[in-house]
Design a protein around this motif. Structure first.
Motif, PDB file in Angstrom:
ATOM      1  N   GLN A 118       0.808  -1.220   0.000  1.00 50.17           N
ATOM      2  CA  GLN A 118       0.000   0.000   0.000  1.00 50.17           C
ATOM      3  C   GLN A 118       0.845   1.276   0.000  1.00 50.17           C
ATOM      4  OE1 GLN A 118      -1.819   0.915   4.087  1.00 50.17           O
ATOM      5  NE2 GLN A 118      -1.259  -1.251   4.274  1.00 50.17           N
ATOM      6  N   TYR A 119       2.103   1.173   0.403  1.00 45.96           N
ATOM      7  CA  TYR A 119       2.970   2.352   0.472  1.00 45.96           C
ATOM      8  C   TYR A 119       3.846   2.516  -0.767  1.00 45.96           C
ATOM      9  CZ  TYR A 119       1.607   1.794   5.320  1.00 45.96           C
ATOM     10  OH  TYR A 119       0.881   1.631   6.460  1.00 45.96           O
ATOM     11  N   LEU A 120       3.811   1.582  -1.690  1.00 46.50           N
ATOM     12  CA  LEU A 120       4.741   1.572  -2.812  1.00 46.50           C
ATOM     13  C   LEU A 120       4.162   2.253  -4.045  1.00 46.50           C
ATOM     14  CD1 LEU A 120       6.058  -2.101  -2.568  1.00 46.50           C
ATOM     15  CD2 LEU A 120       6.957  -0.050  -1.448  1.00 46.50           C
ATOM     16  N   THR A 121       5.035   2.805  -4.854  1.00 45.62           N
ATOM     17  CA  THR A 121       4.607   3.410  -6.107  1.00 45.62           C
ATOM     18  C   THR A 121       4.429   2.376  -7.209  1.00 45.62           C
ATOM     19  OG1 THR A 121       6.907   3.843  -6.718  1.00 45.62           O
ATOM     20  CG2 THR A 121       5.715   5.621  -5.590  1.00 45.62           C
ATOM     21  N   ASP A 122       5.011   1.180  -7.037  1.00 44.00           N
ATOM     22  CA  ASP A 122       4.923   0.145  -8.067  1.00 44.00           C
ATOM     23  C   ASP A 122       4.717  -1.228  -7.432  1.00 44.00           C
ATOM     24  OD1 ASP A 122       5.054  -1.382 -10.353  1.00 44.00           O
ATOM     25  OD2 ASP A 122       6.950  -0.546 -11.073  1.00 44.00           O
ATOM     26  N   PRO A 123       3.521  -1.501  -6.906  1.00 44.89           N
ATOM     27  CA  PRO A 123       3.282  -2.799  -6.267  1.00 44.89           C
ATOM     28  C   PRO A 123       3.520  -4.003  -7.180  1.00 44.89           C
ATOM     29  CG  PRO A 123       1.600  -1.235  -5.615  1.00 44.89           C
ATOM     30  CD  PRO A 123       2.377  -0.583  -6.718  1.00 44.89           C
ATOM     31  N   PRO A 124       3.128  -3.976  -8.467  1.00 45.79           N
ATOM     32  CA  PRO A 124       3.408  -5.153  -9.303  1.00 45.79           C
ATOM     33  C   PRO A 124       4.896  -5.483  -9.401  1.00 45.79           C
ATOM     34  CG  PRO A 124       1.712  -3.825 -10.339  1.00 45.79           C
ATOM     35  CD  PRO A 124       2.253  -3.022  -9.189  1.00 45.79           C
ATOM     36  N   ALA A 125       5.751  -4.454  -9.463  1.00 41.42           N
ATOM     37  CA  ALA A 125       7.192  -4.707  -9.504  1.00 41.42           C
ATOM     38  C   ALA A 125       7.659  -5.392  -8.228  1.00 41.42           C
ATOM     39  CB  ALA A 125       7.957  -3.407  -9.721  1.00 41.42           C
ATOM     40  N   MET A 157     -12.913  11.360  13.595  1.00 43.84           N
ATOM     41  CA  MET A 157     -12.436  10.127  12.976  1.00 43.84           C
ATOM     42  C   MET A 157     -12.730  10.112  11.477  1.00 43.84           C
ATOM     43  SD  MET A 157     -13.392   7.430  16.034  1.00 43.84           S
ATOM     44  CE  MET A 157     -12.947   5.934  15.131  1.00 43.84           C
ATOM     45  N   SER A 158     -13.874  10.629  11.092  1.00 42.83           N
ATOM     46  CA  SER A 158     -14.198  10.709   9.661  1.00 42.83           C
ATOM     47  C   SER A 158     -13.244  11.664   8.945  1.00 42.83           C
ATOM     48  CB  SER A 158     -15.641  11.171   9.465  1.00 42.83           C
ATOM     49  OG  SER A 158     -16.545  10.220   9.989  1.00 42.83           O
ATOM     50  N   ASP A 159     -12.935  12.784   9.593  1.00 41.24           N
ATOM     51  CA  ASP A 159     -11.984  13.741   9.028  1.00 41.24           C
ATOM     52  C   ASP A 159     -10.610  13.101   8.890  1.00 41.24           C
ATOM     53  OD1 ASP A 159     -11.057  16.190   8.063  1.00 41.24           O
ATOM     54  OD2 ASP A 159     -10.683  17.002  10.069  1.00 41.24           O
ATOM     55  N   TRP A 160     -10.195  12.362   9.927  1.00 42.67           N
ATOM     56  CA  TRP A 160      -8.903  11.672   9.882  1.00 42.67           C
ATOM     57  C   TRP A 160      -8.826  10.712   8.700  1.00 42.67           C
ATOM     58  CZ3 TRP A 160      -8.613   6.340  10.219  1.00 42.67           C
ATOM     59  CH2 TRP A 160      -7.310   5.814  10.173  1.00 42.67           C
ATOM     60  N   LEU A 161      -9.871   9.916   8.495  1.00 39.27           N
ATOM     61  CA  LEU A 161      -9.833   8.925   7.426  1.00 39.27           C
ATOM     62  C   LEU A 161      -9.725   9.596   6.058  1.00 39.27           C
ATOM     63  CD1 LEU A 161      -9.957   6.015   6.491  1.00 39.27           C
ATOM     64  CD2 LEU A 161     -12.470   6.161   6.554  1.00 39.27           C
ATOM     65  N   GLU A 162     -10.488  10.642   5.850  1.00 44.09           N
ATOM     66  CA  GLU A 162     -10.423  11.351   4.576  1.00 44.09           C
ATOM     67  C   GLU A 162      -9.025  11.929   4.351  1.00 44.09           C
ATOM     68  OE1 GLU A 162     -12.415  15.222   2.306  1.00 44.09           O
ATOM     69  OE2 GLU A 162     -13.300  14.462   4.169  1.00 44.09           O
ATOM     70  N   CYS A 163      -8.467  12.547   5.392  1.00 48.07           N
ATOM     71  CA  CYS A 163      -7.138  13.140   5.260  1.00 48.07           C
ATOM     72  C   CYS A 163      -6.065  12.077   5.054  1.00 48.07           C
ATOM     73  CB  CYS A 163      -6.811  13.978   6.492  1.00 48.07           C
ATOM     74  SG  CYS A 163      -7.775  15.498   6.627  1.00 48.07           S
ATOM     75  N   TYR A 164      -6.168  10.980   5.785  1.00 44.80           N
ATOM     76  CA  TYR A 164      -5.168   9.920   5.652  1.00 44.80           C
ATOM     77  C   TYR A 164      -5.127   9.403   4.222  1.00 44.80           C
ATOM     78  CZ  TYR A 164      -2.535   5.673   6.085  1.00 44.80           C
ATOM     79  OH  TYR A 164      -1.578   4.713   5.895  1.00 44.80           O
ATOM     80  N   ARG A 165      -6.278   9.167   3.632  1.00 44.80           N
ATOM     81  CA  ARG A 165      -6.315   8.633   2.265  1.00 44.80           C
ATOM     82  C   ARG A 165      -5.725   9.636   1.271  1.00 44.80           C
ATOM     83  NH1 ARG A 165     -11.494   7.539   0.455  1.00 44.80           N
ATOM     84  NH2 ARG A 165     -10.810   5.858  -0.931  1.00 44.80           N
ATOM     85  N   ARG A 166      -5.957  10.928   1.514  1.00 53.25           N
ATOM     86  CA  ARG A 166      -5.349  11.950   0.647  1.00 53.25           C
ATOM     87  C   ARG A 166      -3.831  11.944   0.785  1.00 53.25           C
ATOM     88  NH1 ARG A 166      -7.909  17.558   2.032  1.00 53.25           N
ATOM     89  NH2 ARG A 166      -6.306  18.223   0.534  1.00 53.25           N
ATOM     90  N   ILE A 167      -3.353  11.880   2.016  1.00 52.99           N
ATOM     91  CA  ILE A 167      -1.907  11.880   2.261  1.00 52.99           C
ATOM     92  C   ILE A 167      -1.262  10.660   1.612  1.00 52.99           C
ATOM     93  CG2 ILE A 167      -0.150  11.612   4.046  1.00 52.99           C
ATOM     94  CD1 ILE A 167      -2.072  13.218   5.895  1.00 52.99           C
ATOM     95  N   ALA A 168      -1.887   9.498   1.771  1.00 59.17           N
ATOM     96  CA  ALA A 168      -1.324   8.273   1.215  1.00 59.17           C
ATOM     97  C   ALA A 168      -1.191   8.371  -0.299  1.00 59.17           C
ATOM     98  CB  ALA A 168      -2.192   7.082   1.597  1.00 59.17           C
ATOM     99  N   ARG A 169      -2.189   8.919  -0.946  1.00 57.37           N
ATOM    100  CA  ARG A 169      -2.128   9.033  -2.413  1.00 57.37           C
ATOM    101  C   ARG A 169      -1.141  10.121  -2.835  1.00 57.37           C
ATOM    102  NH1 ARG A 169      -7.950   7.388  -2.560  1.00 57.37           N
ATOM    103  NH2 ARG A 169      -7.772   5.184  -3.126  1.00 57.37           N
ATOM    104  N   ASP A 170      -1.070  11.195  -2.064  1.00 61.32           N
ATOM    105  CA  ASP A 170      -0.053  12.214  -2.363  1.00 61.32           C
ATOM    106  C   ASP A 170       1.351  11.624  -2.255  1.00 61.32           C
ATOM    107  OD1 ASP A 170      -2.025  14.093  -2.774  1.00 61.32           O
ATOM    108  OD2 ASP A 170      -1.760  15.098  -0.838  1.00 61.32           O
ATOM    109  N   ASN A 171       1.495  10.607  -1.402  1.00 64.54           N
ATOM    110  CA  ASN A 171       2.772   9.930  -1.195  1.00 64.54           C
ATOM    111  C   ASN A 171       3.096   8.935  -2.305  1.00 64.54           C
ATOM    112  OD1 ASN A 171       4.155  10.792   1.106  1.00 64.54           O
ATOM    113  ND2 ASN A 171       4.288   8.713   1.903  1.00 64.54           N
ATOM    114  N   GLY A 172       2.139   8.725  -3.203  1.00 64.72           N
ATOM    115  CA  GLY A 172       2.338   7.761  -4.277  1.00 64.72           C
ATOM    116  C   GLY A 172       1.851   6.372  -3.956  1.00 64.72           C
ATOM    117  N   GLY A 173       1.183   6.211  -2.806  1.00 63.83           N
ATOM    118  CA  GLY A 173       0.690   4.903  -2.402  1.00 63.83           C
ATOM    119  C   GLY A 173      -0.778   4.712  -2.712  1.00 63.83           C
ATOM    120  N   GLU A 174      -1.313   3.567  -2.269  1.00 60.94           N
ATOM    121  CA  GLU A 174      -2.723   3.232  -2.471  1.00 60.94           C
ATOM    122  C   GLU A 174      -3.303   2.723  -1.148  1.00 60.94           C
ATOM    123  OE1 GLU A 174      -6.091   2.980  -2.898  1.00 60.94           O
ATOM    124  OE2 GLU A 174      -5.297   3.552  -4.869  1.00 60.94           O
ATOM    125  N   PRO A 175      -4.019   3.599  -0.405  1.00 61.26           N
ATOM    126  CA  PRO A 175      -4.518   3.209   0.910  1.00 61.26           C
ATOM    127  C   PRO A 175      -5.596   2.134   0.868  1.00 61.26           C
ATOM    128  CG  PRO A 175      -5.430   5.326   0.267  1.00 61.26           C
ATOM    129  CD  PRO A 175      -4.378   4.993  -0.741  1.00 61.26           C
TER     130      PRO A 175
END
Length: 271
Positions: A118-125, A157-175
């Motif tokens: 979930q944290y990687l930019t290229d999971p298939p690799a 908690m709802s705000d946290w979840l929305e923000c976390y998913r945004r941060i994860a995708r900004d990081n190049g991952g897939e939450p």
């Protein structure tokens, strides 16, 4: 292509993060793999974190040798201390990248990772590389943040979840990694190597002691871990971050508290 060993792991390795991850065991986090392990099995654990799952797997396969690969030196130090504390002597830990595993083809009977793709930019690799060094089995388990659910509802908690998913995708991952496991497996070419299966299980927190612990841990991570800096970089102010943390703690103390998260589980049984 060379890639960094650590793709800006968004949680960091603060004590609150390692404490949460340290509650994971082979039984509660790798049950889908356990039927494929026996005494003498050799195993590579990719992204072992604080090492609690690794230690459990090592106990099952002993005297088989276990090697752990981790991008973060801080996590490696914590895991090594855990091995020494538990007297686990069939594990060798080292730093390295999942994209360039320093092993020959088929070096291990089993290759395992938990909450890594979930944290990687290229999971298939990463999957292709894990399959390369596995003789028999590749086992993966990943969460799906979008379907985390809890009761009672609260705005922090709802705000946290929305923000976390945004941060994860900004990081190049897939939450929401769990739902992508079959697609990533296909993209990696795993079906050509053997039998691939994908299933799902959950973690559920629904007792007073456990919900209080989970609420406190999540609150600490919001206030003290690398997650705090990520939230601030997203534009959140002190009050909004404090409200998230307070609502997590309040939820954990609530007599009706319930929290569940779905995990996808992938197994490749090589032919």
């Amino acid at each position: 292509m060379t890639r960094p060993a650590d793709e800006n792991y968004l949680h960091g390795h603060h004590a609150s993060v390692l404490a949460a991850h340290g509650a994971r065991t082979a039984e509660n986090s790798a049950a889908h793999l356990l039927p494929h392990l026996s005494s003498g099995t050799t195993l590579l654990d990719v992204g072992f974190g604080p090492g609690s799952i690794t230690a459990g797997l090592a106990r099952i396969v002993a005297p088989g040798q276990v090697v752990g690969i981790e991008a973060a030196p801080d996590a490696l130090a914590a895991a090594q201390a855990l091995m020494e504390e538990r007297g686990v002597d069939n594990v060798a830990l080292r730093t390295g990248s999942v994209y360039e595993l320093p092993f020959e083809d088929g070096s291990f009977d089993v290759v395992h990772c938990h909450q890594v793709l979930q944290y990687l930019t290229d999971p298939p690799a990463a999957l292709r590389e894990m399959a390369r060094v596995a003789r028999r089995v590749v086992a993966v388990r990943e969460v799906d943040y979008a379907v985390m659910h809890w009761h009672p509802a609260n705005p922090g908690m709802s705000d946290w979840l929305e923000c976390y998913r945004r941060i994860a995708r900004d990081n190049g991952g897939e939450p929401d990694a769990a739902r992508h496991l079959r697609a990533w497996s296909n993209a990696a070419g795993l079906p050509a190597l053997g039998e691939v299966s994908v299933d799902a299980t959950t973690w559920t927190y629904a007792s007073p002691e456990v919900t209080r612990w989970w609420g406190d841990v999540q609150s600490a991570r919001i206030l003290e871990s690398e997650q705090n800096a990520k939230l601030r970089a997203l534009g959140l102010d002190d009050d909004r971050i404090a409200a998230m943390a307070a609502d997590w703690r309040a939820w954990g103390e609530h007599p009706d508290a319930y929290f569940s998260m779905v995990h996808g589980e992938l197994l490749l049984l090589k032919e």
